[in-house]
Write a protein that holds these residues in place. Structure first.
Motif, PDB file in Angstrom:
ATOM      1  N   SER A 105       2.984 -58.627  31.558  1.00  7.05           N
ATOM      2  CA  SER A 105       2.528 -57.567  30.653  1.00  7.05           C
ATOM      3  C   SER A 105       3.704 -56.768  30.105  1.00  7.05           C
ATOM      4  O   SER A 105       3.728 -56.397  28.927  1.00  7.05           O
ATOM      5  CB  SER A 105       1.556 -56.633  31.383  1.00  7.05           C
ATOM      6  N   THR A 106       4.683 -56.488  30.956  1.00  4.74           N
ATOM      7  CA  THR A 106       5.870 -55.752  30.519  1.00  4.74           C
ATOM      8  C   THR A 106       6.624 -56.520  29.441  1.00  4.74           C
ATOM      9  O   THR A 106       7.028 -55.956  28.419  1.00  4.74           O
ATOM     10  CB  THR A 106       6.800 -55.491  31.721  1.00  4.74           C
ATOM     11  N   CYS A 107       6.811 -57.813  29.670  1.00  8.67           N
ATOM     12  CA  CYS A 107       7.556 -58.627  28.710  1.00  8.67           C
ATOM     13  C   CYS A 107       6.810 -58.759  27.382  1.00  8.67           C
ATOM     14  O   CYS A 107       7.426 -58.747  26.309  1.00  8.67           O
ATOM     15  CB  CYS A 107       7.841 -60.006  29.304  1.00  8.67           C
ATOM     16  N   GLN A 108       5.497 -58.870  27.454  1.00 10.44           N
ATOM     17  CA  GLN A 108       4.713 -58.979  26.222  1.00 10.44           C
ATOM     18  C   GLN A 108       4.717 -57.675  25.430  1.00 10.44           C
ATOM     19  O   GLN A 108       4.865 -57.677  24.205  1.00 10.44           O
ATOM     20  CB  GLN A 108       3.278 -59.387  26.551  1.00 10.44           C
ATOM     21  N   GLN A 109       4.585 -56.540  26.120  1.00 16.40           N
ATOM     22  CA  GLN A 109       4.475 -55.264  25.418  1.00 16.40           C
ATOM     23  C   GLN A 109       5.827 -54.721  24.980  1.00 16.40           C
ATOM     24  O   GLN A 109       5.950 -54.190  23.866  1.00 16.40           O
ATOM     25  CB  GLN A 109       3.784 -54.229  26.318  1.00 16.40           C
ATOM     26  N   HIS A 110       6.848 -54.852  25.828  1.00 23.51           N
ATOM     27  CA  HIS A 110       8.140 -54.239  25.519  1.00 23.51           C
ATOM     28  C   HIS A 110       9.119 -55.194  24.854  1.00 23.51           C
ATOM     29  O   HIS A 110      10.016 -54.743  24.129  1.00 23.51           O
ATOM     30  CB  HIS A 110       8.768 -53.681  26.800  1.00 23.51           C
ATOM     31  N   TYR A 111       8.962 -56.496  25.112  1.00 22.54           N
ATOM     32  CA  TYR A 111       9.923 -57.448  24.565  1.00 22.54           C
ATOM     33  C   TYR A 111       9.277 -58.464  23.621  1.00 22.54           C
ATOM     34  O   TYR A 111       9.958 -59.294  23.027  1.00 22.54           O
ATOM     35  CB  TYR A 111      10.648 -58.189  25.707  1.00 22.54           C
ATOM     36  N   GLY A 112       7.959 -58.434  23.512  1.00 20.96           N
ATOM     37  CA  GLY A 112       7.252 -59.277  22.559  1.00 20.96           C
ATOM     38  C   GLY A 112       7.307 -60.765  22.842  1.00 20.96           C
ATOM     39  O   GLY A 112       7.303 -61.569  21.903  1.00 20.96           O
ATOM     40  N   ARG A 113       7.341 -61.157  24.089  1.00 19.79           N
ATOM     41  CA  ARG A 113       7.367 -62.574  24.409  1.00 19.79           C
ATOM     42  C   ARG A 113       6.675 -62.840  25.731  1.00 19.79           C
ATOM     43  O   ARG A 113       6.620 -61.981  26.616  1.00 19.79           O
ATOM     44  CB  ARG A 113       8.799 -63.120  24.459  1.00 19.79           C
ATOM     45  N   SER A 114       6.135 -64.047  25.847  1.00 18.76           N
ATOM     46  CA  SER A 114       5.514 -64.489  27.093  1.00 18.76           C
ATOM     47  C   SER A 114       6.530 -65.304  27.888  1.00 18.76           C
ATOM     48  O   SER A 114       7.340 -66.040  27.310  1.00 18.76           O
ATOM     49  CB  SER A 114       4.273 -65.340  26.817  1.00 18.76           C
ATOM     50  N   LEU A 115       6.480 -65.185  29.190  1.00 17.51           N
ATOM     51  CA  LEU A 115       7.460 -65.850  30.041  1.00 17.51           C
ATOM     52  C   LEU A 115       7.031 -67.272  30.364  1.00 17.51           C
ATOM     53  O   LEU A 115       5.846 -67.563  30.553  1.00 17.51           O
ATOM     54  CB  LEU A 115       7.627 -65.075  31.348  1.00 17.51           C
ATOM     55  N   GLU A 116       8.020 -68.151  30.417  1.00 18.11           N
ATOM     56  CA  GLU A 116       7.795 -69.492  30.921  1.00 18.11           C
ATOM     57  C   GLU A 116       7.618 -69.420  32.442  1.00 18.11           C
ATOM     58  O   GLU A 116       8.100 -68.481  33.085  1.00 18.11           O
ATOM     59  CB  GLU A 116       8.987 -70.392  30.584  1.00 18.11           C
ATOM     60  N   PRO A 117       6.942 -70.402  33.040  1.00 19.43           N
ATOM     61  CA  PRO A 117       6.755 -70.364  34.497  1.00 19.43           C
ATOM     62  C   PRO A 117       8.050 -70.243  35.282  1.00 19.43           C
ATOM     63  O   PRO A 117       8.120 -69.504  36.272  1.00 19.43           O
ATOM     64  CB  PRO A 117       6.043 -71.690  34.787  1.00 19.43           C
ATOM     65  N   SER A 139       9.149 -67.220  37.801  1.00 26.97           N
ATOM     66  CA  SER A 139       9.554 -67.528  39.173  1.00 26.97           C
ATOM     67  C   SER A 139      10.922 -66.947  39.490  1.00 26.97           C
ATOM     68  O   SER A 139      11.146 -66.424  40.596  1.00 26.97           O
ATOM     69  CB  SER A 139       9.557 -69.048  39.380  1.00 26.97           C
ATOM     70  N   LEU A 140      11.831 -66.996  38.520  1.00 25.62           N
ATOM     71  CA  LEU A 140      13.177 -66.455  38.723  1.00 25.62           C
ATOM     72  C   LEU A 140      13.134 -64.937  38.882  1.00 25.62           C
ATOM     73  O   LEU A 140      13.788 -64.371  39.775  1.00 25.62           O
ATOM     74  CB  LEU A 140      14.072 -66.841  37.543  1.00 25.62           C
ATOM     75  N   ILE A 141      12.352 -64.262  38.032  1.00 21.01           N
ATOM     76  CA  ILE A 141      12.227 -62.802  38.133  1.00 21.01           C
ATOM     77  C   ILE A 141      11.598 -62.412  39.470  1.00 21.01           C
ATOM     78  O   ILE A 141      12.027 -61.456  40.117  1.00 21.01           O
ATOM     79  CB  ILE A 141      11.403 -62.244  36.954  1.00 21.01           C
ATOM     80  N   TRP A 142      10.597 -63.175  39.884  1.00 17.32           N
ATOM     81  CA  TRP A 142       9.960 -62.886  41.166  1.00 17.32           C
ATOM     82  C   TRP A 142      10.950 -63.042  42.326  1.00 17.32           C
ATOM     83  O   TRP A 142      10.970 -62.220  43.250  1.00 17.32           O
ATOM     84  CB  TRP A 142       8.761 -63.805  41.373  1.00 17.32           C
ATOM     85  N   SER A 143      11.783 -64.064  42.279  1.00 17.61           N
ATOM     86  CA  SER A 143      12.793 -64.249  43.331  1.00 17.61           C
ATOM     87  C   SER A 143      13.759 -63.072  43.372  1.00 17.61           C
ATOM     88  O   SER A 143      14.171 -62.631  44.448  1.00 17.61           O
ATOM     89  CB  SER A 143      13.570 -65.550  43.101  1.00 17.61           C
ATOM     90  N   PHE A 144      14.093 -62.540  42.184  1.00 13.26           N
ATOM     91  CA  PHE A 144      14.987 -61.387  42.148  1.00 13.26           C
ATOM     92  C   PHE A 144      14.305 -60.133  42.689  1.00 13.26           C
ATOM     93  O   PHE A 144      14.935 -59.316  43.362  1.00 13.26           O
ATOM     94  CB  PHE A 144      15.489 -61.140  40.721  1.00 13.26           C
ATOM     95  N   ILE A 145      13.012 -59.971  42.396  1.00 18.14           N
ATOM     96  CA  ILE A 145      12.281 -58.828  42.956  1.00 18.14           C
ATOM     97  C   ILE A 145      12.291 -58.884  44.471  1.00 18.14           C
ATOM     98  O   ILE A 145      12.491 -57.873  45.152  1.00 18.14           O
ATOM     99  CB  ILE A 145      10.833 -58.792  42.412  1.00 18.14           C
TER     100      ILE A 145
END
Length: 463
Positions: A49-61, A65-71
């Motif tokens: 939701s953050t990427c869609q609203q603030h950056y205007g794009r949907s994330l690839e799987p 997964s990479l962002i989740w690993s960093f979290i």
């Protein structure tokens, strides 16, 4: 054991110190290892939701997964930073004051967690995870030092195990509060992630009534890390810390908590039962850790260490076999689940309780702060590697991933058997002498064998 419990009951201030320092100390460390499992889907939705609203794009799987690993792993980065400063803060301001100020960091992290969903910014969760890591890095070091220095020698083993008991309690509460009936539902998950703020506030309000660490008031002499590494008189103590703390993470225990759902899926557990199976691991560790408090003074720490690691290695070897056979035998997944619980049982009844306070028991006062720093750095780096690499290891090795952990457990058990003396009811000076006797005897034995071989070779040459 009974005598130790009676003596502990006659020391209400020590009991209060154990509980209060534990809730704001290693409880926080354990809580954040397990707490992300339950709200993982909701956090990933927030990331999208953050990427869609603030950056205007949907994330690839793969991006998600990479962002989740960093979290997951940002917690370890904060923990490493907290560890690097913990020794200096404890020496400059005292153990109690450092723990008090450390709670402010946890409360700030909790506020960011509460606001992340409303602000629609997953980056706030990342920053909060770093703050939680700093809090845990400081508390993991300073809580252990404080409580060991408050305990008399005859209660040191029992009090030392409480450090691991609160880690186990933190893991269990992270799982318990994460079930959907409590705080694991979509509308409550931010409160789940902010729970550490309540634990920090509890310690902030109660710790001022406890005394400062006695040894801090009487003696505080900090040597640098280089002195620790260059002093040959403590090289076996240092090697013991290196081996045990590396294995504490690379034995695979936190892989079970960080990715418990994945582990149980690999064991063949039905999806609707995953949450409760994961909760059972936390309950198993807490109950076994409490039992370890009762037996450690009578059993001995060396025995608990090598027996724990060798039995964990056996459990992992059998687990690999049952995972291989689960496609051929219908009831084999249940054997896998039993072996996972057996593995956790031997971990929490041995290495979990004995390892954390080990630097405070085998080093003299001047070397304790740098020894704890080295131990905690190894702990956080190991946790980071497990958090980042375990999903990739599972993807490429499947059930053979447990053989990696088997190697660490087996060789650590062998190392403890041959190179670590018993520390039960002994002073630091007595333990130091035991290290010297153990390795001098082995060195003299080796020299004698080499001399004997040399003499035999000379005799054979003459013949």
């Amino acid at each position: 054991m009974t005598r130790a419990l009676r003596e502990l009951a006659r020391s209400p201030v020590l009991v209060a110190a154990i509980f209060i320092s534990g809730m704001g100390g290693t409880f926080q460390y354990g809580f954040h290892i397990s707490v992300l499992n339950s709200p993982s889907l909701f956090i990933k939705e927030l990331v999208n939701s953050t990427c869609q609203q603030h950056y205007g794009r949907s994330l690839e799987p793969w991006e998600l997964s990479l962002i989740w690993s960093f979290i997951v792993s940002m917690y370890c980065m904060g923990g490493l930073a907290g560890t690097l400063y913990a020794g200096h803060l404890a020496g400059a301001y005292g153990r109690k004051t450092t723990l008090l100020l450390n709670n402010v960091v946890a409360i700030c992290g909790a506020v960011l967690m509460l606001l992340s969903k409303t602000a629609l910014l997953f980056e706030m969760i990342m920053v909060a995870r770093v703050l939680y890591g700093i809090n845990a890095g400081v508390s993991l070091t300073v809580h252990t030092m404080y409580i060991l220095e408050c305990a008399p020698k005859r209660l040191r083993g029992m009090v030392g195990v409480s450090v691991a008991t609160f880690v186990s309690m933190g893991k269990f509460f992270g799982q318990l509060l994460g079930i959907s009936e409590v705080l694991g539902a979509e509308e409550h998950w931010v409160w789940l992630l902010a729970f550490s703020g309540a634990a920090g506030l509890l310690q902030l309000l109660t710790l001022p009534f406890l005394p400062e660490s006695p040894r801090y008031l009487l003696l505080e002499k900090i040597h640098g890390l280089m002195d620790l590494f260059l002093d040959h008189n403590v090289r076996w103590q240092l090697l013991t810390v290196l081996v045990t703390f590396v294995t504490l993470q690379l034995c695979g225990i936190n892989a079970v908590y960080l990715y418990s759902f994945d582990v149980f899926q690999a064991a063949g557990i039905a999806e609707e039962n995953l949450r409760y199976a994961a909760l059972g691991t936390g309950l198993c560790e807490v109950s076994t850790s409490i039992a370890c408090v009762l037996i450690i003074e009578s059993t001995g720490k060396r025995v608990l260490l090598f027996r724990g690691y060798l039995c964990m290695a056996a459990s992992l070897a059998l687990l690999t076999l049952t995972l291989y056979l689960q496609d051929f035998v219908s009831w084999m997944p249940y054997c896998s689940m039993v072996l996972i619980f057996t593995y956790i049982f031997f971990f929490s009844s041995g290495p979990a309780g004995v390892t954390a306070p080990l630097p405070g028991e085998i080093f003299t006062q001047s070397y304790k702060p740098p020894a704890f720093m080295v131990a905690c750095i190894l702990n956080w780096v190991g946790l980071f590697l497990v958090g980042m690499l375990f999903p990739l290891i599972v993807e490429h090795l499947d059930y053979f991933c447990f053989l990696i952990f088997f190697v660490f457990c087996f060789f650590s058990g062998v190392f403890v058997w041959f190179h670590v003396p018993e520390t039960k009811n002994k002073t630091v000076l007595e333990i130091t002498e035991d290290f010297k006797r153990m390795h001098q005897k082995r060195r003299h034995s080796l020299q004698s064998k080499l001399s004997s071989i040399h003499i035999n070779n000379i005799q054979i040459t003459k013949l």
